[in-house]
Structures are given as structure tokens and as C-alpha cells.
Design an enzyme around this catalytic site. Structure first.
Site, PDB file in Angstrom:
ATOM      1  N   TYR A  12      -4.782 -17.358 -79.327  1.00 44.76           N
ATOM      2  CA  TYR A  12      -6.619 -17.164 -79.283  1.00 44.76           C
ATOM      3  C   TYR A  12      -7.357 -16.727 -80.457  1.00 44.76           C
ATOM      4  CZ  TYR A  12      -9.507 -13.768 -77.116  1.00 44.76           C
ATOM      5  OH  TYR A  12     -11.093 -12.943 -76.618  1.00 44.76           O
ATOM      6  N   ASP A  32       1.906 -23.760 -85.822  1.00 42.41           N
ATOM      7  CA  ASP A  32       2.395 -23.485 -84.437  1.00 42.41           C
ATOM      8  C   ASP A  32       3.426 -23.949 -84.173  1.00 42.41           C
ATOM      9  OD1 ASP A  32       1.953 -22.121 -81.902  1.00 42.41           O
ATOM     10  OD2 ASP A  32       0.006 -21.462 -82.272  1.00 42.41           O
ATOM     11  N   ASN A  33       4.147 -23.270 -83.497  1.00 40.66           N
ATOM     12  CA  ASN A  33       5.562 -23.903 -81.833  1.00 40.66           C
ATOM     13  C   ASN A  33       5.256 -23.553 -81.122  1.00 40.66           C
ATOM     14  OD1 ASN A  33       5.315 -20.869 -81.570  1.00 40.66           O
ATOM     15  ND2 ASN A  33       7.506 -20.398 -82.347  1.00 40.66           N
ATOM     16  N   SER A 125      -2.549  -4.599 -86.329  1.00 43.08           N
ATOM     17  CA  SER A 125      -3.297  -3.958 -85.270  1.00 43.08           C
ATOM     18  C   SER A 125      -3.483  -2.805 -84.968  1.00 43.08           C
ATOM     19  CB  SER A 125      -2.177  -4.632 -83.856  1.00 43.08           C
ATOM     20  OG  SER A 125      -2.860  -3.886 -82.787  1.00 43.08           O
ATOM     21  N   ALA A 126      -4.459  -1.913 -84.368  1.00 45.41           N
ATOM     22  CA  ALA A 126      -4.720  -0.546 -84.246  1.00 45.41           C
ATOM     23  C   ALA A 126      -3.222  -0.280 -83.449  1.00 45.41           C
ATOM     24  CB  ALA A 126      -5.909  -0.551 -82.732  1.00 45.41           C
ATOM     25  N   TYR A 149       6.526  -3.755 -80.550  1.00 43.82           N
ATOM     26  CA  TYR A 149       5.924  -4.783 -80.821  1.00 43.82           C
ATOM     27  C   TYR A 149       4.926  -3.781 -81.986  1.00 43.82           C
ATOM     28  CZ  TYR A 149       1.234  -6.559 -81.373  1.00 43.82           C
ATOM     29  OH  TYR A 149       0.217  -7.698 -81.803  1.00 43.82           O
ATOM     30  N   LYS A 153       4.257  -4.629 -86.290  1.00 41.36           N
ATOM     31  CA  LYS A 153       3.002  -4.705 -87.623  1.00 41.36           C
ATOM     32  C   LYS A 153       3.509  -3.507 -88.453  1.00 41.36           C
ATOM     33  CE  LYS A 153       1.149  -7.730 -85.028  1.00 41.36           C
ATOM     34  NZ  LYS A 153       1.102  -8.981 -85.179  1.00 41.36           N
ATOM     35  N   ARG A 231     -12.217   2.169 -75.356  1.00 43.98           N
ATOM     36  CA  ARG A 231     -11.154   1.206 -76.441  1.00 43.98           C
ATOM     37  C   ARG A 231     -12.806   0.639 -77.241  1.00 43.98           C
ATOM     38  NH1 ARG A 231      -7.646   3.156 -75.001  1.00 43.98           N
ATOM     39  NH2 ARG A 231      -5.534   2.866 -74.126  1.00 43.98           N
TER      40      ARG A 231
HETATM   41  P1  NAD Z   1      -1.635 -15.724 -78.917  1.00 39.14           P
HETATM   42  O1  NAD Z   1      -0.108 -15.651 -78.686  1.00 39.14           O
HETATM   43  O2  NAD Z   1      -2.252 -16.081 -78.747  1.00 39.14           O
HETATM   44  O3  NAD Z   1      -1.306 -16.393 -81.019  1.00 39.14           O
HETATM   45  C1  NAD Z   1      -0.218 -16.505 -81.409  1.00 39.14           C
HETATM   46  C2  NAD Z   1      -0.549 -17.916 -81.622  1.00 39.14           C
HETATM   47  O4  NAD Z   1       1.612 -17.597 -82.357  1.00 39.14           O
HETATM   48  C3  NAD Z   1       0.297 -18.415 -80.214  1.00 39.14           C
HETATM   49  O5  NAD Z   1       0.025 -20.045 -81.018  1.00 39.14           O
HETATM   50  C4  NAD Z   1       1.895 -18.508 -81.222  1.00 39.14           C
HETATM   51  O6  NAD Z   1       2.403 -20.228 -80.269  1.00 39.14           O
HETATM   52  C5  NAD Z   1       1.646 -18.655 -82.190  1.00 39.14           C
HETATM   53  N1  NAD Z   1       3.495 -18.534 -82.621  1.00 39.14           N
HETATM   54  C6  NAD Z   1       3.695 -16.888 -82.353  1.00 39.14           C
HETATM   55  N2  NAD Z   1       5.316 -17.562 -82.578  1.00 39.14           N
HETATM   56  C7  NAD Z   1       5.434 -17.756 -83.783  1.00 39.14           C
HETATM   57  C8  NAD Z   1       6.712 -18.591 -84.644  1.00 39.14           C
HETATM   58  N3  NAD Z   1       7.736 -18.162 -84.669  1.00 39.14           N
HETATM   59  N4  NAD Z   1       6.791 -19.627 -85.570  1.00 39.14           N
HETATM   60  C9  NAD Z   1       4.881 -20.495 -85.076  1.00 39.14           C
HETATM   61  N5  NAD Z   1       4.155 -20.128 -84.396  1.00 39.14           N
HETATM   62  C10 NAD Z   1       4.995 -18.862 -83.619  1.00 39.14           C
HETATM   63  O7  NAD Z   1      -1.860 -14.441 -79.864  1.00 39.14           O
HETATM   64  P2  NAD Z   1      -2.838 -13.692 -80.645  1.00 39.14           P
HETATM   65  O8  NAD Z   1      -4.422 -13.072 -79.172  1.00 39.14           O
HETATM   66  O9  NAD Z   1      -3.762 -14.932 -80.790  1.00 39.14           O
HETATM   67  O10 NAD Z   1      -2.962 -12.440 -81.545  1.00 39.14           O
HETATM   68  C11 NAD Z   1      -2.787 -12.991 -83.211  1.00 39.14           C
HETATM   69  C12 NAD Z   1      -2.455 -11.954 -83.994  1.00 39.14           C
HETATM   70  O11 NAD Z   1      -2.737 -10.801 -84.085  1.00 39.14           O
HETATM   71  C13 NAD Z   1      -0.862 -11.406 -83.599  1.00 39.14           C
HETATM   72  O12 NAD Z   1      -0.805 -11.852 -84.534  1.00 39.14           O
HETATM   73  C14 NAD Z   1      -1.332 -10.745 -82.352  1.00 39.14           C
HETATM   74  O13 NAD Z   1      -0.281  -9.351 -82.462  1.00 39.14           O
HETATM   75  C15 NAD Z   1      -2.210  -9.998 -83.204  1.00 39.14           C
HETATM   76  N6  NAD Z   1      -2.830  -9.024 -82.554  1.00 39.14           N
HETATM   77  C16 NAD Z   1      -4.016  -9.619 -81.399  1.00 39.14           C
HETATM   78  C17 NAD Z   1      -4.300  -8.599 -80.208  1.00 39.14           C
HETATM   79  C18 NAD Z   1      -4.578  -8.695 -79.450  1.00 39.14           C
HETATM   80  O14 NAD Z   1      -5.653  -8.481 -78.663  1.00 39.14           O
HETATM   81  N7  NAD Z   1      -4.664  -9.956 -78.753  1.00 39.14           N
HETATM   82  C19 NAD Z   1      -4.570  -7.606 -81.189  1.00 39.14           C
HETATM   83  C20 NAD Z   1      -4.368  -7.006 -81.992  1.00 39.14           C
HETATM   84  C21 NAD Z   1      -3.344  -7.984 -83.162  1.00 39.14           C
HETATM   85  C1  WQD Z   2      -7.367  -1.621 -72.463  1.00 39.70           C
HETATM   86  C2  WQD Z   2      -7.354  -1.149 -71.239  1.00 39.70           C
HETATM   87  C3  WQD Z   2      -5.933   0.582 -70.354  1.00 39.70           C
HETATM   88  C4  WQD Z   2      -5.238  -3.728 -67.616  1.00 39.70           C
HETATM   89  C5  WQD Z   2      -3.508  -4.157 -76.592  1.00 39.70           C
HETATM   90  C6  WQD Z   2      -2.310  -3.520 -76.680  1.00 39.70           C
HETATM   91  C7  WQD Z   2      -2.025  -3.428 -78.827  1.00 39.70           C
HETATM   92  C8  WQD Z   2      -3.721  -5.094 -79.067  1.00 39.70           C
HETATM   93  C9  WQD Z   2      -4.524  -5.567 -77.259  1.00 39.70           C
HETATM   94  C10 WQD Z   2      -1.574  -6.012 -80.015  1.00 39.70           C
HETATM   95  C11 WQD Z   2      -6.409   0.668 -71.258  1.00 39.70           C
HETATM   96  C12 WQD Z   2      -6.607  -0.366 -69.105  1.00 39.70           C
HETATM   97  C13 WQD Z   2      -5.597  -2.789 -68.496  1.00 39.70           C
HETATM   98  C14 WQD Z   2      -5.223  -2.982 -66.904  1.00 39.70           C
HETATM   99  C15 WQD Z   2      -6.071  -1.754 -66.386  1.00 39.70           C
HETATM  100  N1  WQD Z   2      -3.019  -5.437 -78.999  1.00 39.70           N
HETATM  101  N2  WQD Z   2      -6.288  -1.585 -67.741  1.00 39.70           N
HETATM  102  N3  WQD Z   2      -6.022  -2.605 -65.960  1.00 39.70           N
HETATM  103  O1  WQD Z   2      -3.056  -1.279 -74.205  1.00 39.70           O
HETATM  104  O2  WQD Z   2      -6.084  -1.213 -76.122  1.00 39.70           O
HETATM  105  O3  WQD Z   2      -3.245  -2.570 -76.451  1.00 39.70           O
HETATM  106  O4  WQD Z   2      -4.119  -4.749 -76.767  1.00 39.70           O
HETATM  107  O5  WQD Z   2      -2.127  -5.667 -80.996  1.00 39.70           O
HETATM  108  O6  WQD Z   2      -1.496  -3.024 -79.233  1.00 39.70           O
HETATM  109  O7  WQD Z   2      -1.285  -2.171 -76.751  1.00 39.70           O
HETATM  110  O8  WQD Z   2      -5.236  -3.206 -74.646  1.00 39.70           O
HETATM  111  O9  WQD Z   2      -6.422  -4.436 -72.395  1.00 39.70           O
HETATM  112  O10 WQD Z   2      -3.571  -3.693 -72.009  1.00 39.70           O
HETATM  113  O11 WQD Z   2      -6.324  -1.974 -72.340  1.00 39.70           O
HETATM  114  O12 WQD Z   2      -7.275   0.102 -66.305  1.00 39.70           O
HETATM  115  O13 WQD Z   2      -4.827  -4.703 -65.707  1.00 39.70           O
HETATM  116  O14 WQD Z   2      -7.968  -1.330 -70.170  1.00 39.70           O
HETATM  117  O15 WQD Z   2      -5.327   0.734 -68.938  1.00 39.70           O
HETATM  118  O16 WQD Z   2      -7.416   1.820 -70.926  1.00 39.70           O
HETATM  119  P1  WQD Z   2      -4.950  -1.734 -75.426  1.00 39.70           P
HETATM  120  P2  WQD Z   2      -5.795  -3.612 -72.466  1.00 39.70           P
END
Ligand code: NAD
Ligand code: WQD
Length: 338
Positions: A12, A32-33, A125-126, A149, A153, A231
Site C-alpha cells: 500500500y 517484494d515477496n 510507526s506511531a 508487531y 518496530k 487518530r
Molecule cells: P503492506 O502489507 O501493504 O506492504 C508491505 C509489503 O511488504 C507487501 O507488499 C508484502 O508483500 C511485502 N513483504 C512482507 N514481508 C516481506 C518479506 N519478508 N520479503 C519481501 N517482501 C515482504 O503494508 P503497508 O501498509 O504498505 O506498510 C508498509 C510498512 O509501513 C510496513 O513495514 C508497516 O509495518 C509500516 N506501517 C504501516 C502503517 C499502516 O497503517 N499501513 C502504519 C505504520 C507503519
Molecule cells: C483507528 C480507529 C479504532 C476499525 C493501527 C495499528 C498501528 C498502525 C496503524 C501500523 C480506532 C477505530 C477501527 C473498525 C473502529 N499500523 N475502529 N472500527 O488502531 O489507530 O492503528 O494501524 O503500524 O500500529 O495499531 O488504526 O484504523 O485500526 O483504528 O471503530 O472497524 O478506528 O478503535 O479508534 P489504529 P485503525
């Protein structure tokens, strides 16, 4: 032209960043895998940019396969998105999270050292702030994690702090993302979760498209504006651009830098729900449910440091984010699966 290896570039946030990098004249190589993404993303990147980046379908946990990429490609910097990211799944399958997220990153840093690649952007991540003592959250707040998770991080952040301490040539940016939502304005790229979405935005859009009956709102008794969780939602294209901006900083031999990437604004679940109804133009059913385990009341960033040091400032409003998420969902009811 600088060459950037983007791990997890089919996912994403990675895919939106790849588009921004190409538009800013970087040469992109994706690894990417496909464990949580689809090859169709490459076609979409091509439709948007008229360019298809080189793609290696490789698991970062496989050292030899990853090394072949470093042998083959000259790389100026790595942006490391690859990782597993579902909090609930990490509680149920902790070893899978430690193995995937830690081994992949250790392999990557080891190979960067071996092939003299000295610039790394890491997706933190936050979640590393846990339940903060106050808001907005600054980068120097204490770090607490509450699930496997989040621990991966924080462990990777610690590894990079230790490593940069003794490798003055090595530059690393820890980017702490708040809550990315939204999609590319073309409607060609967006978030495509497998199964039932864990996160708010993909859940709401799936209710709006008729795939799910109603949105469950997890608790309305928090100490917030309307009782629901607050958030800092950030448009994925704003977040992507933060990666392009931070590369310039790394290329000045910055050492280790840490930035919050958010908007600095907090919105409640019901405020997001209302914004989504405005974007769709119709009512979206919801029900109040009990709180979700592990959730906190309020989380939003102070992003002054990123603004001052790398010129980062989020441009998109919550209404823009909902418009683009809805546009993506409407045009791709089954995501990349067609
Ligand atoms: P995502 O799952 O869409 O993308 C991650 C990608 O990494 C995927 O395409 C997956 O196939 C690939 N992948 C996973 N393990 C792998 C491996 N061992 N080798 C090769 N490829 C691998 O996730 P995203 O939402 O795009 O998040 C990207 C990064 O940002 C992640 O590290 C996630 O922890 C971090 N992050 C995401 C969020 C969020 O809310 N989306 C918030 C904070 C941090
Ligand atoms: C947002 C708000 C829920 C779903 C997560 C991870 C965090 C980071 C981002 C990777 C909260 C509420 C949600 C639903 C709801 N990822 N909610 N109904 O929990 O802030 O963060 O994603 O690093 O580590 O924890 O995001 O989108 O799940 O929730 O009411 O069906 O929406 O309670 O208040 P979150 P979220």
C-alpha cells in the site's frame, strides 16, 4: 539518476512511494515477496507513470536471493517497507512476526554493509509511542510497545540506533507513520487488504460498497470529542512524499534521523464516518460496539521537526482522503483481484 531499492514496494504505502520516486526522476528497483500484495500493482504504476520499475519477487528472509539483487544492481539508498503489519495477527502468531520482520531487516542491513550501500529509510510507526502521556506526540517521547508487531518496530529502531552509532558513514531515517488512508487520485492504486479489514478506512469503504453490513465503532466512552477514538489520519500520497523528501537529507550524511509523519490533526471515528458519508453522498450504517482490546483514546503527531528539517507538510484534508479512498474502492470493488 539515483537508484533506490524499495522493499515492500508492491504494498500500500510502498506503491504510492514508488510512483512519487519515479515522478521525481529516481530509478526504482522493487523487491517484494507478494505475501500481502499483487503483481497487478506493476501495471497500475505503469498506467500512472508510463514506466515499469524493475521487480524482483524475492523474500528478504532469504539471504542468498537478496544478495543476488545487491550483486546485480548498483543501489544508492534503500527504502524498507517490507514487513507484516497486522497487530491482532502478531499477538496470535508472534514468531511469524519476529521471524519475518527482524530476519528480513537484519539480512538487509548486513548486505547494505557488504555492498557499501549507506542510506536507509525505515517504516516505523506511531505504535512505538504506546499510550502517550499527552498529545500531540513529539519524537522525543518515551517509547512503549504493547504487542509483538510494535515490538518488531521498536527492536528495529534500536538495532538501527546501535548500528549507526558505530558506522558514521551509515545514514538511517526512522519514519514514524501515523494512520495512512486515502489512495492515488487516479483511482488506480489504493489499499487492498486480504479478508476482513482490521483498520477503519478499508472497513468503512467495504460497508459503503455493500460488502459488509455495518461499521462497528469500537467504543464511544473514551475521553474524546464524541467518545470515539481519535487518530491522526494522513493521506498516503502525503506520506509517500515524505520518503522522497527524506532521501535528500540522508544524502547529506545526516546519520540517524527520526521524524513523525502525520498531519498534526486528530479526528474521531465518527468524524471520519461523517466525512466518508459526505464523500459517498449516502448514509453508511454503523453500530456502537465495545472497545477493542489494546486501543488507546487519542493519538496525533506534532510534525514540526519534519517540516523544519525536510520540508514535510501534509497537504490533503480528511475530505480529500475520504474522496480518494472511496474513488479507489468504487473503481476496484475487489481491489487488484479484478
Ligand atoms: P503492506 O502489507 O501493504 O506492504 C508491505 C509489503 O511488504 C507487501 O507488499 C508484502 O508483500 C511485502 N513483504 C512482507 N514481508 C516481506 C518479506 N519478508 N520479503 C519481501 N517482501 C515482504 O503494508 P503497508 O501498509 O504498505 O506498510 C508498509 C510498512 O509501513 C510496513 O513495514 C508497516 O509495518 C509500516 N506501517 C504501516 C502503517 C499502516 O497503517 N499501513 C502504519 C505504520 C507503519
Ligand atoms: C483507528 C480507529 C479504532 C476499525 C493501527 C495499528 C498501528 C498502525 C496503524 C501500523 C480506532 C477505530 C477501527 C473498525 C473502529 N499500523 N475502529 N472500527 O488502531 O489507530 O492503528 O494501524 O503500524 O500500529 O495499531 O488504526 O484504523 O485500526 O483504528 O471503530 O472497524 O478506528 O478503535 O479508534 P489504529 P485503525
Amino acid at each position: 539518476m539515483k537508484r533506490i531499492l524499495v522493499t515492500g514496494g508492491m504494498g500500500y504505502i510502498g506503491s504510492h512511494t514508488v510512483v512519487d520516486l519515479i515522478e521525481n526522476n529516481y530509478e526504482v528497483i522493487i523487491v517484494d515477496n507478494l505475501s500481502n500484495s499483487s503483481k497487478e500493482v506493476l501495471n497500475r504504476i505503469n498506467k500512472i507513470t508510463n514506466h515499469t520499475p524493475k521487480f524482483y519477487e524475492v523474500d528478504l528472509c532469504n539471504y542468498n536471493d537478496l544478495e543476488n539483487i545487491f550483486k546485480e544492481e548498483k543501489i544508492d539508498a534503500v527504502i524498507h517497507f517490507a514487513g507484516l503489519k497486522a497487530v491482532g495477527e502478531s499477538v496470535a502468531k508472534p514468531l511469524m512476526y519476529y521471524q519475518n520482520n527482524l530476519i528480513s531487516t537484519l539480512n538487509l542491513i548486513d548486505l547494505m554493509e557488504k555492498y557499501d550501500v549507506n542510506n536507509l529509510v525505515f517504516s516505523s510507526s506511531a505504535t512505538v509511542y504506546g499510550d502517550p502521556v499527552s498529545v500531540p506526540i513529539y519524537e522525543n517521547f518515551d517509547l512503549h510497545v504493547t504487542n509483538p508487531y510494535g515490538r518488531t518496530k521498536l527492536m528495529i529502531e534500536d538495532i538501527l540506533r546501535d548500528y549507526t552509532n558505530v558506522h558514521p558513514k551509515f545514514n538511517a531515517a526512522l519514519l514514524r507513520y501515523f494512520n495512512p488512508i486515502g489512495a492515488h487520485k487516479s483511482g488506480l492504486m489504493g489499499e487492498d487488504p486480504n479478508g476482513i479489514p482490521n483498520n477503519l478506512m478499508p472497513y468503512i469503504t467495504q460497508v459503503a460498497i455493500g460488502k459488509r453490513e455495518f461499521l462497528g465503532v469500537f467504543g464511544n466512552d473514551y475521553n474524546t470529542v464524541d467518545g470515539t477514538g481519535v487518530r491522526d489520519y494522513i493521506h498516503v500520497c502525503d506520506l509517500a512524499h515524505g520518503h522522497v523528501l527524506v532521501l535528500d537529507k540522508l544524502f547529506t550524511n545526516s546519520g540517524l534521523v527520526t521524524y513523525n509523519l502525520g498531519t498534526g490533526n486528530g479526528y474521531s471515528v465518527l468524524q471520519v464516518h461523517a466525512a466518508m458519508e459526505r464523500a459517498c453522498g449516502f448514509k453508511i450504517p454503523y453500530k456502537i460496539l465495545p472497545r477493542r482490546d489494546g486501543d488507546i483514546a487519542t493519538c496525533y503527531a506534532n510534525c514540526d521537526k519534519a517540516e523544519k528539517e525536510i520540508g514535510f507538510k501534509a497537504q490533503y484534508t480528511l475530505d480529500d482522503m475520504c474522496r480518494d479512498s472511496w474513488n479507489w474502492q468504487k473503481n476496484n470493488p475487489n481491489g487488484y483481484k479484478g
